[in-house]
Structure formats: C-alpha cells, structure tokens
Design a protein around this motif. Structure first.
Motif, PDB file in Angstrom:
ATOM      1  N   HIS A  79       0.864  -1.179   0.000  1.00 57.15           N
ATOM      2  CA  HIS A  79       0.000   0.000   0.000  1.00 57.15           C
ATOM      3  C   HIS A  79       0.903   1.232   0.000  1.00 57.15           C
ATOM      4  N   ARG A 123       3.845   0.630   2.932  1.00 56.47           N
ATOM      5  CA  ARG A 123       3.810  -0.493   3.858  1.00 56.47           C
ATOM      6  C   ARG A 123       3.466  -1.759   3.073  1.00 56.47           C
ATOM      7  N   LEU A 125       2.881  -6.156   3.177  1.00 56.11           N
ATOM      8  CA  LEU A 125       2.728  -7.478   3.777  1.00 56.11           C
ATOM      9  C   LEU A 125       3.140  -8.489   2.722  1.00 56.11           C
ATOM     10  N   GLU A 236      -2.509   0.610  -4.314  1.00 54.14           N
ATOM     11  CA  GLU A 236      -2.118  -0.708  -3.771  1.00 54.14           C
ATOM     12  C   GLU A 236      -1.692  -1.583  -4.921  1.00 54.14           C
ATOM     13  N   GLY A 261     -15.365   5.660 -11.389  1.00 54.08           N
ATOM     14  CA  GLY A 261     -15.315   6.389 -10.123  1.00 54.08           C
ATOM     15  C   GLY A 261     -13.972   7.035  -9.835  1.00 54.08           C
ATOM     16  N   LEU A 284      -4.514  -1.254  -7.780  1.00 56.24           N
ATOM     17  CA  LEU A 284      -5.579  -0.245  -7.814  1.00 56.24           C
ATOM     18  C   LEU A 284      -4.875   1.104  -7.891  1.00 56.24           C
ATOM     19  N   ARG A 286      -5.279   5.483  -8.939  1.00 58.71           N
ATOM     20  CA  ARG A 286      -6.153   6.627  -9.199  1.00 58.71           C
ATOM     21  C   ARG A 286      -6.039   6.982 -10.669  1.00 58.71           C
TER      22      ARG A 286
ATOM     23  N   PHE B  74     -11.719   0.212   0.262  1.00 58.77           N
ATOM     24  CA  PHE B  74     -11.408   0.366  -1.170  1.00 58.77           C
ATOM     25  C   PHE B  74     -10.510  -0.784  -1.624  1.00 58.77           C
ATOM     26  N   THR B  75      -9.475  -1.071  -0.858  1.00 59.65           N
ATOM     27  CA  THR B  75      -8.612  -2.208  -1.177  1.00 59.65           C
ATOM     28  C   THR B  75      -8.120  -2.820   0.124  1.00 59.65           C
ATOM     29  N   VAL B  96      -2.389   3.700   9.910  1.00 62.48           N
ATOM     30  CA  VAL B  96      -1.077   3.880   9.296  1.00 62.48           C
ATOM     31  C   VAL B  96      -0.941   5.291   8.727  1.00 62.48           C
ATOM     32  N   ARG B  97      -1.970   5.724   8.011  1.00 64.44           N
ATOM     33  CA  ARG B  97      -1.949   7.070   7.425  1.00 64.44           C
ATOM     34  C   ARG B  97      -3.370   7.566   7.239  1.00 64.44           C
ATOM     35  N   THR B 101      -8.827  11.934   1.124  1.00 66.93           N
ATOM     36  CA  THR B 101      -9.796  11.055   0.471  1.00 66.93           C
ATOM     37  C   THR B 101      -9.580   9.585   0.797  1.00 66.93           C
ATOM     38  N   LEU B 102      -8.370   9.221   1.233  1.00 63.86           N
ATOM     39  CA  LEU B 102      -8.072   7.828   1.550  1.00 63.86           C
ATOM     40  C   LEU B 102      -7.339   7.742   2.879  1.00 63.86           C
ATOM     41  N   THR B 104      -5.259   4.636   5.395  1.00 60.72           N
ATOM     42  CA  THR B 104      -4.728   3.280   5.374  1.00 60.72           C
ATOM     43  C   THR B 104      -4.573   2.767   6.804  1.00 60.72           C
ATOM     44  N   LEU B 125      -3.676  -5.382   5.530  1.00 60.99           N
ATOM     45  CA  LEU B 125      -3.410  -3.972   5.216  1.00 60.99           C
ATOM     46  C   LEU B 125      -4.569  -3.493   4.360  1.00 60.99           C
ATOM     47  N   ALA B 126      -5.103  -2.337   4.650  1.00 65.80           N
ATOM     48  CA  ALA B 126      -6.291  -1.894   3.920  1.00 65.80           C
ATOM     49  C   ALA B 126      -6.294  -0.390   3.748  1.00 65.80           C
ATOM     50  N   THR B 127      -6.816   0.043   2.597  1.00 66.85           N
ATOM     51  CA  THR B 127      -7.006   1.464   2.339  1.00 66.85           C
ATOM     52  C   THR B 127      -8.498   1.722   2.174  1.00 66.85           C
ATOM     53  N   LEU B 134     -17.158   9.085  -4.857  1.00 68.36           N
ATOM     54  CA  LEU B 134     -16.512   8.821  -6.140  1.00 68.36           C
ATOM     55  C   LEU B 134     -17.233   9.545  -7.268  1.00 68.36           C
ATOM     56  N   THR B 135     -16.468   9.829  -8.322  1.00 57.41           N
ATOM     57  CA  THR B 135     -17.083  10.447  -9.506  1.00 57.41           C
ATOM     58  C   THR B 135     -18.025   9.434 -10.158  1.00 57.41           C
ATOM     59  N   HIS B 240     -10.754  -5.432  -4.067  1.00 59.82           N
ATOM     60  CA  HIS B 240     -11.049  -4.028  -4.361  1.00 59.82           C
ATOM     61  C   HIS B 240     -12.564  -3.864  -4.374  1.00 59.82           C
ATOM     62  N   ARG B 242     -15.324  -1.474  -5.604  1.00 62.25           N
ATOM     63  CA  ARG B 242     -15.281  -0.415  -6.619  1.00 62.25           C
ATOM     64  C   ARG B 242     -16.538   0.446  -6.647  1.00 62.25           C
TER      65      ARG B 242
END
Lengths: 290, 290
Positions: A79, A123, A125, A236, A261, A284, A286, B74-75, B96-97, B101-102, B104, B125-127, B134-135, B240, B242
């Motif tokens: 990520h 980060r 895994l 990611e 999106g 994934l 942007r 999202f992921t 983590v962060r 818009t996102l 983690t 680990l995930a965002t 989303l557009t 993911h 979406r």
C-alpha cells in the motif's frame, strides 16, 4: 536515450550478472540492527521526479528476503502512502509468522523530512517461500500474450519522446512496446485498456524473482491507451511470483477492465523466455482527471 | 439445507435489514480500548470445521471501518497465517496514514490457545475511502458474466450434497451455481478453472461494501472444476470494492488461469443488480494435492 544504453549493452561482450548489476547495487540494503535496513533510493529509477513504485517494491522485497527464513517472494501486497524521493530511506521489517514452507513478514519504508520528521512511504505485507521447492506441475490455461517479435516493437528511440520531462528510469530499462498499444504516443490512443511489450534491464541483467517486482510496474499505464494523460498513482499493488524466471527477455501484458469512479485496476502478467507465466499482479490506481 | 432457509426467507414478508441481520450480528466488534476490538467468531460461518476466510475478512473490515476516519473498504490485502476456530478473538488495529480522500490501516486477528498463548490468524493492510464520494464516471470494458437466470441455477437442495461434512455456512448463504460449473458435484468436472453463480444472504439482507468481503470468497474453489478435491487454503486475498452495491442478488464469476507448482490464483468479479462491477478480488491459494 536508452537506445544508447541498449546499443552499449549489445556491444558489450558480457551482460551484467545477477548480483552485480545496476539494479542490484541500487536495491542494496544495509542491516543497521536486526530487522532494520538502511537504503538509498537512487535517482536513476525516477519518472519525472517520482521514484518508480516497482523499484521501491524490489527494495522492500530485498529487505524482506534478508529478514525472513525463506528467500523468494510468493505474494507481496504493498500500500503506497506518500510519494518517495531519491535519497536515504530506512526499511523496518517484522517477521509475522515462520512456517515450514511459507513465512510472512511486514515491511515499512520511511524517509525523513529536513526537520527530522519521519514519513512513511509504503507499507508491505508479504509471504515468502522457496520457488525451487515447488512441484513441477503446470496446468495453465493462460497463453502468452500475442506480442510481435522484439525487433518490430517500439522503444523510446523509435518515436517522439513518450514521457515529457526527465525520466531517468528510461535509461535503465529496455522496454519495447507492442505497436498496437502505442497509439497514445502519437495522439491516437486505442481506447482499449491494454499495454503490452518486451521487458529487459538495459545492462542485460537477467530476471530473477526480485526484479519481477520491478517488471510488473514498469510499463506506461493503460490509462494512456484509454485516452487519459497524466499521473496514475498506485494505491495498492499485489504481486504473485509463480515461477523462477528463465534467462532472457520477458513479455508483459497489462489489462484494465474497469475504469470507474476515478479509479482503475491494472492486471499484469509476466511471461519468461521459456513461455512460463512467472508473475501476476494487480494494482488499484487513481485515474488521471479526464 | 439452505433450501429451507431460502423458503423461510421468501415466506417472510420482511427481509433482514442491513445492520440488523445474522451477518451484522456475527461480524459485531466491541471496542475494548482504542484500536482494540473483541469479536466472537461464529460457528455459523464454518466449512467443515474451518471458519470461512471471507467472513473473517468482513470482521476485520468492520473493525478497520471503526478505527479509520473513512468507512468504506477500497482495497483490502489479507495474508492468512493459521486456521481460525469458532470462539473468541481479538482484533488489533493501527492507523497507518490518514489522508483527505483515503486512509490506510492495518489489522491483526488473534486467538488464544488453552494455555493463553496468543496465535495470530490473519494480518491485513487496507485502504479505506468514501464510495459515495466517487465520480459517477464509468468506462468499464468488462461485461457481466453470462449466468443463466437464478431459477435455472443450482443450490445445495438441488442435488447431491456438494460439500461433505458439516458446512454451517451453507444455511446462511443463498448461492445458486451456474449449471455449467457444477460438474464437479457429480464427478464430471469441466476441466476449466471457472466457477460462477448468484450470491445472496439467506435471510435476504442486501449487500453492502462489508458483505462484499464475504462474497468474494464464498463460492466453491475453481480447483473443484479442475478435477482436484480437497482443501484449497488461501495464502493471500486482496479485494477491491469499486462501487456501493445496489440492493438485490449479486453475480459472482471466479476464474483461474494458472495452476502451477502447487498453487493457483482465483480472480473474482462481483456484479450487482444494476450491472455494476462492484468488487474485484484475487487470491493466491494452495492447490489440493492431485
């Protein structure tokens, strides 16, 4: 630009060896204490001013290969948090689990602001194993991508500079794109989410599991062929290394099925000279603003 | 078995609501301290004695949705370490962060042996982001899978019990497989790495981003149609999300292109009733021994 490097590589009687090449020197990590490694992000792997995500992944993969009891990346999930810059970095690893055939670890790449503030960049895994210990069974229904012979494919020296600005990484890679997926470079994108080409390192170093982590994120983004220009930052990226690659050039096929999106996925397949599917990845990202 | 649950669900004038269903109750997490959650792994989501990996992912996803400032996955990248068992578990999360818009995060699900030893089951680990932000742009080249109408597809009540032993999860899911991918259930696997079907929760609860994490790992493994019987344990699964799914049944298509060296990948696509591609996943799994 890398046409020159290519010519030099071809003129040299010896190709750079695995373990003694630019890629190996630029992914070197130095153990500072158990599980903690110092690294230097080379400016040689930048696109404009951003450090390439695949190169960074190879750096993290190398640190994890040293920290874990198994040496080969089987599946690596990264990520991306903030944009890395050339210069010093620290990689911290943690051994999550050690098994007989697989072990799992975590790694974090950080850099420091001028005032000493630590900023995490990526980060990861990852689960590692021993590729040489896999059974010989192959029941793949996938076929290698249909890419014209390398001499019919196009490198940066064959047309208008495809990427504006300084792209140091171009000198280090030998990428020859399928003419069917370079419409974007002449203002005529195909509209299909596909990018295909041959991949090698410019100094002739053969692929190994670590360099595959670079390979999966080295081609131009499929969004170019979808008619979008601009930055396509990775959120990611997960890579499966399925087989130790044979020496020689690789073929890479990237496809996008779903741009929606403001995000898109990119699926990469990497095939070696022995027609083995050696890596699969999905990221994934942007999408650039239309 | 779940034919009964289906009939009950269909006979009920009201379907279970999102937030007040068996799935919601069984994925509840209780904050013990900041970032640390207690959970109870329900025996209702087991296949033979193993807790389903998608259910576990939804539990971890729920904890992360509470810990992070953004609520939608999202992921999500999960590495499966050891087999979970029904009973108490603890989920530890780390932010983590945090971005605009996102954001983690990381999560770890652990259980305890009789002697108190802590054993980690899964690390993630995930965002996360905001799907509603989303557009509206959709430029998908992918098409929904060709699956016959649901009444022509096959559930557990339509033939020989497909999975030997106790599979409590069967009562909670309403899966109707495409007849083209159920050859394995009558000893005539197709030889193709494909599995397709309709997916719903048996109590009629509509899908949401969290339940999609269950959906991507709920169908029988493609290895069955490749002629391999037995356990196909997940090593790593990345999903993911979406799009927020529309109410109604989902269609799931799973494909495997590369079974080699004792491992296989499974790619899942999930489509909603509005023909939107709402989730994509890929897992690396160990193949059953031939």
């Amino acid at each position: 630009m890398y046409g020159t490097a290519m010519a030099q590589a071809q003129a040299q009687p010896t190709r750079a060896a695995v373990g003694d090449s630019e890629f190996d020197r630029d992914t070197a990590v130095t153990r500072r204490e158990p599980g903690v490694y110092d690294a230097e992000l080379s400016a040689g792997w930048t696109i404009i001013s951003a450090v390439n995500g695949g190169y960074l992944l190879a750096l993290l993969g190398r640190a994890l290969g040293e920290a874990l009891p198994h040496s080969d990346p089987f599946t690596v999930s990264a990520h991306y948090l903030t944009a890395s810059r050339p210069g010093p970095a620290v990689i911290r690893t943690e051994v999550v689990r050690t098994g007989r055939t697989l072990s799992t670890g975590q790694a974090s790449l950080v850099q420091f602001e001028d005032d000493g503030t630590e900023v995490e960049r990526i980060r990861v895994l990852a689960t590692y194993g021993d590729l040489d210990g896999l059974t010989p069974e192959v029941r793949t229904s996938a076929a290698p991508p249909a890419i014209p012979p390398i001499e019919q494919c196009l490198g940066p020296g064959d047309g208008p500079a495809p990427i504006p600005g300084s792209s140091a990484i171009t000198d280090r890679l030998d990428i020859r794109l399928d003419p069917a997926t370079v419409g974007w470079a002449v203002g005529a994108p195909s509209g299909r989410g596909e990018m295909r080409g041959w991949f090698g390192l410019a100094d002739g170093r053969d692929p190994d599991p670590l360099s595959l982590l670079l390979t999966v994120d080295a081609l131009p983004p499929t969004s170019f062929e979808l008619g979008l220009t601009g930055w396509t930052p990775t959120v990611e990226l997960t890579t499966h290394v399925r087989c130790r690659p044979a020496p020689g050039p690789l073929r890479v096929s990237i496809t996008t099925r779903n741009l929606a999106g403001g995000f898109l996925e990119e699926d990469a397949e990497v095939w070696d000279s022995a027609d083995r599917l050696v890596a699969q990845s999905r990221q994934l990202a942007r999408a650039p603003r239309p």
